[in-house]
Design an enzyme around this catalytic site. Structure first.
Site, mmCIF file in Angstrom:
data_model
loop_
_atom_site.group_PDB
_atom_site.id
_atom_site.type_symbol
_atom_site.label_atom_id
_atom_site.label_comp_id
_atom_site.label_asym_id
_atom_site.label_seq_id
_atom_site.Cartn_x
_atom_site.Cartn_y
_atom_site.Cartn_z
ATOM 1 N N ARG A 31 0.787 -1.243 0.000
ATOM 2 C CA ARG A 31 0.000 0.000 0.000
ATOM 3 C C ARG A 31 0.812 1.282 0.000
ATOM 4 O O ARG A 31 0.234 2.345 -0.173
ATOM 5 C CB ARG A 31 -0.968 -0.020 1.193
ATOM 6 C CG ARG A 31 -2.144 -0.956 0.971
ATOM 7 C CD ARG A 31 -2.835 -1.291 2.258
ATOM 8 N NE ARG A 31 -1.922 -2.043 3.101
ATOM 9 C CZ ARG A 31 -2.199 -2.422 4.346
ATOM 10 N NH1 ARG A 31 -3.338 -2.095 4.896
ATOM 11 N NH2 ARG A 31 -1.318 -3.110 5.039
ATOM 12 N N ARG A 40 -6.352 -1.336 -5.630
ATOM 13 C CA ARG A 40 -7.193 -1.804 -4.528
ATOM 14 C C ARG A 40 -8.533 -1.101 -4.476
ATOM 15 O O ARG A 40 -9.460 -1.582 -3.830
ATOM 16 C CB ARG A 40 -6.435 -1.661 -3.202
ATOM 17 C CG ARG A 40 -5.388 -2.736 -2.989
ATOM 18 C CD ARG A 40 -5.998 -4.056 -2.500
ATOM 19 N NE ARG A 40 -6.302 -3.983 -1.071
ATOM 20 C CZ ARG A 40 -7.506 -3.841 -0.559
ATOM 21 N NH1 ARG A 40 -8.556 -3.736 -1.332
ATOM 22 N NH2 ARG A 40 -7.681 -3.781 0.736
#
Ligand code: CP3
Length: 341
Positions: A31, A40
């Site tokens: 991330r 995502r």
């Protein structure tokens, strides 16, 4: 004989001389990358990891940005669990639908054929290998039996895993049976990963440190040895990573693995002195990278200055944190690449 100009990572694993140390980053496809966060928005983690083409694309994301020396296949330590009939989700860590707490829970586990163990990960490895330059290593991985059992028994990540530790005390025979199932499953899984193109494999023992050394010797060591020996039988290099277990470092150093990976609590120079024949991996403190490029550069220089280059794979001491600025990763790459050995 290994090829004369083999991948930098493999040369460091064999403790050969290298022009600079190899570098890769645990959770490098994650991330902290804006392109991963964008993916995502459209797909859940499960969708990404479950689709070989998407998983291969995510695996390659950090390599497009940074000249890292290895790619690690985008999957999770829980990816092979459906082969045992275990259902789980992520929130954000693994949450198991029916935690294993008794003999019936273990008897229910399926006995999968090798081809049924996370076939999407095997396919993602093949796709990634085909897209990677020959000089970049491809890593496969799995969870260590105890770390997997931690999720299966506790049901989810929990501070100090109290249910797991109580189970280990009350039901050592059941724990032994479960660890036995997991070590042979992971052995088979890593052999398949090697056959699909993994140059080396990392075994993550993230929750190794929950038990005392004496309990670890009795309950865990035999199963880790089984897993490591299965992998060793085909000669694929083994990176054994233990996290938050300073009291077990010497126990892990006695296990059959080519590389010992440790977190930032462990002093690499002292480790190298005690085990001069062992390659080591690590171990920058991930939080330092969140502080920005200047502290990262200083910590990376310090790591290189204090740790012998021979047999050293540069990495963080645990996964890169989502809030890490890209500039910190750039600074780390720059320091490692500018070293001339
Ligand atoms: O390193 C990589 O880039 C490869 C992919 C990878 C993932 N998980 C993807 C993932 C690897 C090697 C893992 C290993 C893993 N998974 C471990 C061992 C390493 C460690 O961190 O100690 C463990 C304990 C797990 C279990 C797990 N999966 C946890 C605790 C979490 C939540 C983590 C978090 O940071 O929120 C996951 C989910 C997970 N696995 C994510 C990723 C990229 C986050 C998924 C998302 O929301 O996008």
């Amino acid at each position: 004989m290994p090829p004369l100009y083999d991948k930098l990572l493999l040369r460091a694993i064999r403790r050969e001389a290298v022009p600079r140390r190899p570098l890769w980053i645990m959770r490098q496809a994650g991330r902290y990358l804006p392109e991963y966060r964008e993916f995502r928005q459209k797909h859940s983690f499960k969708e990404l990891a479950g689709d070989p083409a998407l998983a291969a694309e995510v695996t390659l994301m950090p390599l497009k940005r940074f000249p890292l020396d290895a790619a690690i296949v985008f999957a999770d330590i829980m990816s092979p669990m459906p082969a045992l009939g275990i259902e789980f989700d992520f929130d954000p860590g693994p949450v198991v639908a029916k935690p294993i707490r008794d003999a019936a829970g273990i008897e229910r586990l399926r006995h999968p054929a090798p081809a049924e163990i996370a076939p999407e990960v095997i396919e993602a490895l093949k796709l990634t290998r085909a897209a990677l330059p020959a000089s970049t290593a491809l890593l496969g991985f799995c969870g260590a039996p105890w770390t997997l059992a931690a999720y299966l028994i506790e049901g989810r990540g929990a501070k100090d895993f109290p249910t797991l530790r109580a189970f280990a005390a009350a039901e050592p025979a059941l724990l032994d049976a479960l660890l036995g199932r997991l070590s042979s499953l992971m052995g088979e899984y890593l052999l398949q990963q090697a056959a699909a193109g993994a140059d080396a494999v990392q075994i993550f023992d993230s929750w190794a440190g929950l038990l005392s050394r004496a309990s670890w010797e009795k309950l865990i060591r035999p199963h880790l040895v089984t897993l490591l020996e299965i992998v060793g039988s085909v000669g694929v290099p083994r990176i054994l990573f233990l996290q938050n277990a300073p009291h077990l470092v010497d126990a892990y150093a006695s296990l059959p693995a080519e590389v010992l990976g440790v977190d930032w609590r462990v002093e690499l120079p002292a480790l190298q002195q005690r085990y001069p024949e062992r390659a080591v991996q690590g171990n920058l403190e991930p939080a330092i990278l969140t502080a920005g490029a200047a502290p990262t550069r200083a910590a990376a220089r310090e790591l290189l200055a204090t740790t012998a280059a021979r047999g050293h794979i540069v990495n963080l001491g645990h996964g890169i944190l989502p809030q890490t600025p890209l500039a910190s990763v750039e600074a780390l790459v720059e320091v490692v690449h500018s070293e001339e050995l």
